[in-house]
Scaffold this active site. Structure first.
Site, short mmCIF file in Angstrom:
data_model
loop_
_atom_site.label_atom_id
_atom_site.label_comp_id
_atom_site.label_asym_id
_atom_site.label_seq_id
_atom_site.Cartn_x
_atom_site.Cartn_y
_atom_site.Cartn_z
CG HIS A 164 1.46 17.45 59.63
ND1 HIS A 164 1.44 16.82 60.80
CD2 HIS A 164 3.10 17.79 59.79
CE1 HIS A 164 2.06 16.79 61.61
NE2 HIS A 164 3.36 17.47 61.11
CG ASP A 371 -7.99 17.42 55.43
OD1 ASP A 371 -6.96 17.55 55.74
OD2 ASP A 371 -9.13 17.45 56.00
#
Ligand code: GDG
Length: 724
Positions: A164, A371
């Site tokens: 992720h 991110d």
């Protein structure tokens, strides 16, 4: 029935201890919703830590039982484990490294050991549940070692892994003392998913540089297995955010906030407390905005939600202080009795209140330094029912790859960020709607359900592919059967590749000369009256002649260009010309000049560029280049460009080992056929064989059209000896 087992560090439910009892609180995270449709299906489960330190066996049993009803299986972790595995290795080593904050990373051997031990604990928990047919989907950076641990215990299992967070450049990965172990851990999976192609590229490069496994189209050959690597940008539960934004509660909250703020326009920022999110830079940019454009003072406020997180890790505590200080200073300097520049909240909000903030805001400021994806950006898009609103998005969030209609900025460029805020505030409504509409269509379609479905489908595909190309190892019972048929046959054909099959590979092709043992073996086989022994090789006929010409065997040389039945003269498979070499040779020479260690092999009717002695990465890059170049050059000719094991060969089309082998089958009508080979060119031979033929692939990657496989040239010789 086959089941799906989801594994992540945290369960989608948090167990909390209150004065009187334990309470179970469902998590609203994107992953929980996205996978909800999977793990709640009959028989499926989610394995993870419930977020609680249990006090005794009774409590443990109670939690286990409660969770079981909701398809969850807890892995209980102790306080030292959370400290060393979670706060330590996961959040103080991996997280900073993978987000390009190596300066914050610690390298503690004891943390690593805890990481190994906890991954092992998860492994045992999964093994206790998983049947042979089950699909296991492992999530995120806390469990990088789990795929290989599971693979070792269950070689046939179907294992997927999704990361992720970003996967950084090899230059960061190489800093980690445990870099190889981490990559090997991940490679236990059948399918590895990343949010973006960039992360996937970094991973492939790290695997190539650190483990020496090359890849093609996202497929890594590890020797034992093929691992598929792909990009799957994660989405959100779109309708859930549409509904939350349209809910009565959200509308009411918005009205209350709006009244308090009066006419003031809102820029919104929502993150977990984290140095990767660029929160401090964002505050400085907001300050710059009101310095450069004083007209926005009293007109615009920043609403900043920072959700408490990881405050046990030192850097997070320091960051919290920095933010507190910045907000305090900016507000103190610019505020008026009726206007607060920054409304700062250090806490989390229920979903409806979050939705009301998304409704309220005209501009969302999503400006992380790094991110993996960033779901807030997508949630803001989903919440803007009227199509108005502007998203300012960091180029270093995974989401920027998809949301190209946002105002894309470099988060370290405070000036650019301030200008983007200004541009967003003055953007005409029709442009806002055009951009927002395009982003909404995309976020709606590629939602979290589509993401999970696509991943599962690819995982099933990768497994299916492994099965189609799987060969059975030549086990003692199969060998027995082979020998029986061999002995009963009147006319036997043995098609044997040379390099990598009869003789081990040598970096210098001229050194792979047959040894005495091999010469004796071939002679003995060839002298049996029922046998026809054919050496079927890519080598030039001179070499084969010099090495093996004195034996009573047949030859197929240069991949089928030259043929010589025993005792006869060499003949061409068909009339050929080699004038094309004049044009092609200079191209290969250019590639030799550009690729240290590579060289050209001249054959009568083909040219070969070898790169096994070149740097592995450079060789792979040049080979791809050369292939493109040659495909273009040869598109209107009858030439064929073939890729072999670290070679590229150019020759006349339509002739290969398979077409040549077919001629032997047609001439001799054998009632027993054995074909053995090791590389891609031998697949042509296997393809040309009748189904009852014994086809055997040599090598550690048992993926082939052949029916059976053996590990090495030693096994081949053992097999042939057993036929004497
Ligand atoms: C990792 C990767 C990747 C935030 N405040 C509140 C609240 N939230 C919710 C948001 C959003 C989620 O938290 C945050 O998700 P992100 O994707 O932004 O970031 P990470 O938590 O760091 O997640 C990230 C993600 O994994 C998925 O693969 O995108 O890059 O770092 O859903 O809405 N929710 C509620 N109240 C809040 O105050 N209810």
């Amino acid at each position: 029935m086959s089941r799906t087992i989801i594994v992540s560090n945290r369960l989608p439910t948090k167990v909390l201890r209150t004065e009187e009892s334990l309470t179970f609180q469902a998590s609203e995270g994107g992953l929980a919703t996205g996978l909800g449709s999977i793990y709640r299906q009959e028989g499926n489960v989610w394995v993870g830590w419930p977020g609680l330190f249990v006090e005794d066996a009774n409590e443990e049993a109670y939690v286990r039982e409660q969770l079981r009803d909701d398809s969850m299986v807890p892995v209980f972790l102790t306080e030292p484990e959370i400290r060393d595995f979670y706060e330590g290795f996961s959040n103080s080593t991996l997280w900073p490294t993978f987000h390009y904050f190596s300066q914050y990373a610690t390298y503690e051997q004891s943390h690593w050991e805890a990481y190994v031990a906890v991954n092992e604990k998860f492994c045992q928990a999964v093994l206790a549940l998983a049947g042979l047919e089950d699909t296991i989907w492992v999530h995120d950076y806390q469990l990088l070692l789990l795929p290989a641990m599971l693979r070792q215990a269950r070689p046939e299992a179907t294992i997927g892994f999704f990361l992720h967070i970003p996967f950084p450049s090899y230059e960061l990965i190489r800093v980690l003392p445990w870099r190889k172990e981490l990559l090997e851990g991940m490679l236990g999976a059948d399918l590895l998913g990343f949010h973006t192609f960039g992360y996937m590229r970094h991973f492939l490069s790290a695997v190539s540089q650190l483990l020496g496994f090359s890849s093609q189209n996202g497929q890594i050959e590890t020797g034992a297995r093929t691992v598929l690597v792909d990009a799957f940008p994660m989405g959100i539960d779109y309708e859930r955010y549409v509904q939350a934004a349209a809910s009565e509660a959200a509308v009411q909250h918005e009205a209350v906030y709006r009244e308090a703020l009066r006419e003031v326009r809102v820029i919104l920022s929502i993150d977990r407390l984290d140095y990767s999110k660029g929160i401090a830079q964002r505050l400085r940019a907001f300050e710059l905005l009101i310095q450069r454009y004083p007209e926005w003072r009293e007109q615009v406020s920043l609403i900043m939600v920072v959700v408490p997180s990881r405050d046990q890790v030192a850097q997070y505590a320091a960051l919290k202080e920095e933010i507190d200080e910045l907000v305090g200073r900016i507000n103190a300097q610019y505020r008026t009795i009726t206007w607060t520049p920054i409304h700062y909240f250090y806490r989390s909000f229920p979903l409806e209140e979050l939705a009301s903030l998304y409704r309220l805001a005209e501009v969302a400021l999503v400006t992380p330094m790094r991110d993996g994806m960033n779901l807030v950006a997508k949630e803001f898009v989903a919440s803007k029912a009227d199509g108005r609103g502007v998203l300012i998005l960091s180029e270093r969030a995974g989401a920027a790859r998809e949301l190209s209609d946002a105002l894309i900025i470099n988060p370290t460029d405070t000036g650019q960020l301030a200008e983007a805020m200004h541009d967003a505030l003055v953007m005409p409504e029709d442009e806002q709607q055009l951009r927002m509409g395009a982003m909404q269509a995309l976020v709606r379609q590629y939602n979290v359900f589509a993401w999970a479905k696509l991943f599962m489908a690819r995982l099933a595909y990768s497994k299916m592919k492994q099965h189609t190309l799987a060969t059975e190892t030549l086990s003692p019972p199969v060998l027995e059967q082979l020998r029986e048929q061999y002995q009963g046959a009147g006319q036997r054909l043995l098609l044997l590749d040379y390099d990598g099959t009869l003789a081990p590979f040598n970096a210098n092709p001229q050194r792979a000369k047959p040894d005495q043992e091999l010469l004796l073996l071939l002679r003995a086989l060839a002298e049996m009256p029922q046998n026809r022994v054919v050496i079927i090789s890519g080598r030039d006929r001179q070499t084969l002649e010099a090495w093996l010409g004195h034996l009573p065997i047949d030859f197929i040389a240069e991949h089928g260009v030259w043929l010589r039945p025993a005792g006869e003269e060499w003949q061409l498979f068909q009339t050929l010309n080699n004038e094309w070499m004049r044009d092609i040779r200079p191209i290969l020479e250019l590639y030799v000049a550009r690729t240290a260690g590579s060289f050209i092999e001249d054959k009568e009717y083909s040219l070969v560029w070898h790169y096994r002695r070149a740097d592995a990465d450079l060789g792979a890059v040049r080979a791809r280049d050369l292939l493109n170049h040659l495909t273009f050059m040869t598109s209107n000719s009858d030439l064929q460009v073939m890729e072999g094991n670290k070679v590229i060969e150019i020759k006349t089309a339509g002739i290969n080992k398979g077409t040549a082998a077919a001629r032997w089958l047609a001439t001799y009508h054998p009632d027993f056929t054995l074909a053995i080979g090791d590389d891609r060119t031998d697949e042509d031979t296997f393809r040309a064989m009748p189904p009852e033929a014994y086809t055997v692939k040599v090598g550690s990657t048992p993926r082939s059209l052949a029916r059976f496989s053996v590990a090495s040239t030693t096994d081949v010789r053992r097999l042939l000896r057993s036929l004497l």
